[in-house]
Scaffold this active site. Sequence first.
Site, short mmCIF file in Angstrom:
data_model
loop_
_atom_site.label_atom_id
_atom_site.label_comp_id
_atom_site.label_asym_id
_atom_site.label_seq_id
_atom_site.Cartn_x
_atom_site.Cartn_y
_atom_site.Cartn_z
N GLY A 322 0.86 -1.18 0.00
CA GLY A 322 0.00 0.00 0.00
C GLY A 322 0.89 1.22 0.00
NE ARG A 323 4.26 2.47 5.26
CZ ARG A 323 3.67 2.93 6.37
NH1 ARG A 323 3.66 4.22 6.62
NH2 ARG A 323 3.12 2.09 7.23
NE ARG A 360 1.87 6.91 8.75
CZ ARG A 360 3.18 6.89 8.86
NH1 ARG A 360 3.87 7.98 8.59
NH2 ARG A 360 3.80 5.81 9.26
CB CYS A 391 -7.87 23.10 20.48
SG CYS A 391 -8.44 24.62 19.75
N1 LLP Z 1 -2.00 -6.19 3.81
C1 LLP Z 1 -2.54 -6.24 5.04
C2 LLP Z 1 -3.24 -7.45 5.46
C3 LLP Z 1 -2.41 -5.14 5.91
O1 LLP Z 1 -2.93 -5.21 7.12
C4 LLP Z 1 -1.72 -3.99 5.48
C5 LLP Z 1 -1.58 -2.83 6.34
C6 LLP Z 1 -1.19 -3.98 4.18
C7 LLP Z 1 -1.33 -5.10 3.38
C8 LLP Z 1 -0.48 -2.78 3.60
O2 LLP Z 1 0.64 -2.42 4.33
P1 LLP Z 1 1.63 -1.31 3.72
O3 LLP Z 1 2.28 -1.91 2.49
O4 LLP Z 1 0.83 -0.13 3.34
O5 LLP Z 1 2.58 -1.05 4.81
N2 LLP Z 1 -1.67 3.30 9.56
C9 LLP Z 1 -0.33 2.76 9.65
C10 LLP Z 1 -0.16 1.55 8.79
C11 LLP Z 1 -1.15 0.47 9.10
C12 LLP Z 1 -1.02 -0.69 8.19
C13 LLP Z 1 -2.12 -1.65 8.39
N3 LLP Z 1 -2.08 -2.76 7.51
C14 LLP Z 1 0.66 3.86 9.26
O6 LLP Z 1 0.23 4.96 8.96
O7 LLP Z 1 1.86 3.64 9.29
#
Ligand code: LLP
Length: 463
Positions: A322-323, A360, A391
């Site tokens: 994702g990221r 974040r 605030c």
């Molecule tokens: N697959 C599953 C099953 C997941 O739970 C996640 C992320 C991804 C893929 C994608 O992960 P990525 O490639 O984006 O790291 N809000 C947090 C990140 C939470 C990720 C949750 N799961 C942040 O802002 O760092």
Amino acid sequence: MSRSAHPAGPRHADVLPEGHYLAPPADLNALDAKVWAQTVTRNADGVLTVGGIDVKRLAEEFGTPAYILDETDFRARARAWRTAFGNDADVFYAGKAFLSRAVVRWLNEEGLNLDVCSGGELTTALSAGMPAERIAFHGNNKSADEIERAIRAGVGRIVLDSFLEIARVAHIAQSLGKRQRVQIRVTVGVEAHTHEFIATAHEDQKFGIPLADGQAAEAVRRALQLEGLELIGIHSHIGSQIFDMSGFEVAAHRVVGLLKDIRDEHGVELPEIDLGGGLGIAYTSDDDPREPHEIAKALTEIVTRECETAKLRTPRISVEPGRAVVGPTAFTLYEVGTIKPLDGLRTYVSVDGGMSDNIRTALYDAEYSVALASRTSDAGPMLSRVVGKHCESGDIVVRDAFLPADLAPGDLIAVPATGAYCRSMASNYNHVLRPPVVAVKDGEARVIVRRETEEDLLRLDVG
Ligand code: LLP
């Protein structure tokens, strides 16, 4: 140390920790390509541009704060993942990082699949034309309604997260006269942090079914018996913002171990293995992320080697970045408001957004970089903290950064690498309106998610 020592906010009066990466850069106007989207540069007047459009024009047309997304970069990164993994693997973009209908269409065009984890994400995906068979449905607490909608739509896979869900999905599929393709999410006892991982027997968290104590093996036993389910593979996701591939190595080793046990017990070789997402990106010049082709090579080699050792056919691999797809493709454009120098400490630079558009920093102590965007400056470096308009003293966007000392109200500043988990985690705290997402490509800019309005707020508040 307990994080609750500062329940509502920041560490007060802290100075830069020793050995911190941050030293005043040689050139405050320079843009480190590592943290900026591909087409970002400065024009002859020193104004930051993206896709050939300068940020002053973007601010005039769309207002601030705004997430500015480089569509060329998004597509290039999506394509790089797709190409790196080739035809023997599948790339599922994790929609939780950032999802909109335009993004779904880009993914579709670039040949990526999509991971959704709620009814809302499913609806967005389907409404933008993502073929259901290319959607994976995730979540540790899917409702019966969400499960039914996913099955009726014909999603390619549901990732089962608990014993309860194995029974529930089987039951709903059967009552709809369908056989649903599923994977079982296991927890492999690998806990990954940004620069390291810990391998344990157990993991103390809410997701998945532990490999430990034969629990995952029991889940497989049940899933194989249920008529409503077609078990196609095992899923593992070890964390997020990971740089160290050895966590994936341990995870793959343990998952392949389970595949081998399944073959030995049931005579079945499951055809798929999903290693999840979690690959890190550069938020500051200090981070050194891997390229998709390196990641693909490493993961494929690990799984192939483990399967050879276990004398298993190599399953089809899938991943869920994702990221790493969307994170670097966007920056947040803010206008500088109040500037408050605190003698001997730092200068607080307030912007017109804050923790409502980027939680974040407050939530994870995340580090970001920042640059003066509307002009260049020859002034010296000023140790700054970029804060929002909320605030709350924990309302910090960039904890430590250098900005030019002649920074003035009305200047535009940009925070790079905000494509992932910023708009998707944005809130209305203090009834601040969520910013738009503006996609820029080849000299054209268009809103793909519009700015929230006060009417939107009142529409939800039914009085
Ligand atoms: N697959 C599953 C099953 C997941 O739970 C996640 C992320 C991804 C893929 C994608 O992960 P990525 O490639 O984006 O790291 N809000 C947090 C990140 C939470 C990720 C949750 N799961 C942040 O802002 O760092």
